[in-house]
Design an enzyme around this catalytic site. Structure first.
Site, PDB file in Angstrom:
ATOM      1  N   CYS A 184      33.660  34.843  44.487  1.00  0.00           N
ATOM      2  CA  CYS A 184      34.101  33.247  44.612  1.00  0.00           C
ATOM      3  C   CYS A 184      33.101  32.433  45.744  1.00  0.00           C
ATOM      4  CB  CYS A 184      35.601  33.017  44.630  1.00  0.00           C
ATOM      5  SG  CYS A 184      36.000  33.206  46.242  1.00  0.00           S
ATOM      6  N   TYR A 192      39.255  29.632  50.477  1.00  0.00           N
ATOM      7  CA  TYR A 192      39.213  31.055  50.467  1.00  0.00           C
ATOM      8  C   TYR A 192      37.730  31.356  50.568  1.00  0.00           C
ATOM      9  CZ  TYR A 192      39.639  36.107  48.859  1.00  0.00           C
ATOM     10  OH  TYR A 192      39.383  37.466  48.658  1.00  0.00           O
ATOM     11  N   LYS A 205      35.377  33.637  53.540  1.00  0.00           N
ATOM     12  CA  LYS A 205      34.657  34.930  52.882  1.00  0.00           C
ATOM     13  C   LYS A 205      33.583  34.750  53.485  1.00  0.00           C
ATOM     14  CE  LYS A 205      38.055  37.702  51.494  1.00  0.00           C
ATOM     15  NZ  LYS A 205      38.279  38.869  52.245  1.00  0.00           N
ATOM     16  N   HIS A 222      46.249  37.362  37.832  1.00  0.00           N
ATOM     17  CA  HIS A 222      44.735  36.904  37.194  1.00  0.00           C
ATOM     18  C   HIS A 222      44.760  37.290  35.695  1.00  0.00           C
ATOM     19  CE1 HIS A 222      43.509  36.878  41.577  1.00  0.00           C
ATOM     20  NE2 HIS A 222      42.962  35.971  41.159  1.00  0.00           N
TER      21      HIS A 222
END
Length: 324
Positions: free
Chosen positions: A124, A151, A155, A194
């Site tokens: 992502c 997020y 990262k 998920h």
């Protein structure tokens, strides 16, 4: 770095199986698979701490831990993770907690003489509309997917922090970016799991209750890539051994399936006999998301676990470990 530098790396990781390795996040999907892999290849001195024993968001606690333990190697798989709903609901947690964990662990590792660190991120990090398959150099070339940008930003900061410490201090910090993962210790929560574990759970519950059908959102046309977490663990050990470079490395299977193919395969593995119905009034999400893992393939690594075998393994784990 020349090839001689890489050769010394090869010697240093596998040459001493008693070297102290700190696996941060050892209870999660990724960390637990890495622990299994390290034990399988013969490492005997793993340092593992639960969140209760060591809160990685607390800088003083992390510094004290590193000063005491002095690990040789660090595998950073600890993170606050969640699906779209969690990311939208707790954006401060997703950016704040992940930045704290990474910053504390990476800095303390460098300051306490860790030989090598690998930081693990997620696919992502790439722009929402990155060209497919996504190459490593697509990073920071466009806007992120808004639903998980908190997020993703954390990262990306982790990748850049590893690069910065390499540039400024010549320290061997590398980053690996896995695609969608699944396997033992996955999250099978009814609301915030998920797609793959969610399908396993839904087909299993439908089978147990003798339901006539399972309804799945969308048209089933989007393409997705999945990698069994044991393959990721194998790739992490491979990178610790073989790779020492500034750029991050994509870790994927290189194989795509449509959500329809995936759902049909899960249905078959679980043994659900009813109908599979598609609700095309519901959104499909991104049409395609595939990572280009040719950089890793060129280093000599390839995945070993087929999607079918991986699903059989995941369903077995689900039956044995998730309350029915």
């Amino acid at each position: 770095m020349g090839s001689t530098d890489k050769e010394t790396q090869v010697d240093s990781f596998f040459s001493n199986k008693t070297a102290k390795i700190f696996v941060a996040g050892h209870r999660g999907l990724v960390g637990s698979a890495i622990v299994r892999k390290l034990e399988e290849v013969g490492f005997t001195n793993l340092v593992l701490k639960t969140h209760q024993e060591l809160d990685l968001t607390r800088q003083t606690d992390v510094e004290a831990f590193f000063a005491l333990e002095k690990p040789h190697f660090v595998i950073l798989s600890a993170a606050k993770v969640g699906g779209i709903h969690a990311n939208n609901t707790y954006p401060a947690d997703f950016i704040g907690i992940n930045l704290q964990i990474q910053t504390n662990v990476i800095d303390a590792s460098y300051r306490n003489g860790v030989k090598k660190l690998i930081f693990l991120g997620s696919s992502c990090i790439y722009p929402k509309f990155a060209p497919q398959p996504i190459q490593e150099d697509a990073l920071l070339t466009g806007p992120l997917e808004p639903t998980n940008e908190w997020y993703a930003v954390a990262k990306i900061a982790g990748i850049k922090m590893c690069q910065a410490y390499r540039l400024q201090y010549g320290w061997d910090a590398i980053s690996g970016m896995p695609t969608n993962l699944y396997g033992p210790n996955d999250n099978f929560h009814p609301q915030n799991s998920h797609v793959l574990p969610a399908l396993i759970r839904r087909f299993h519950e439908a089978k147990v209750s003798d339901a006539k059908e399972v309804v799945v959102w969308g048209t089933g046309s989007p393409l997705r890539e999945f990698l069994h977490v044991d393959d990721l663990a194998d790739a992490v050990v491979f990178l610790m051994n073989k790779y020492s470079g500034l750029g991050h490395v994509n870790v994927g299977s290189g194989k795509e399936v449509t959500i329809k193919e995936l759902a049909e395969l899960v249905k078959e593995v679980v043994g659900f006999q009813g109908d599979l119905v598609w609700d095309s009034t519901k959104p499909d999400g991104t049409p395609r998301k595939l990572m280009d893992s040719s950089k890793l393939a060129n280093l000599g690594w390839a995945p070993k676990i087929s999607l079918r075998d991986g699903l059989v393994d995941s369903y077995k784990w689900y039956l044995e470990n998730v309350k029915q």
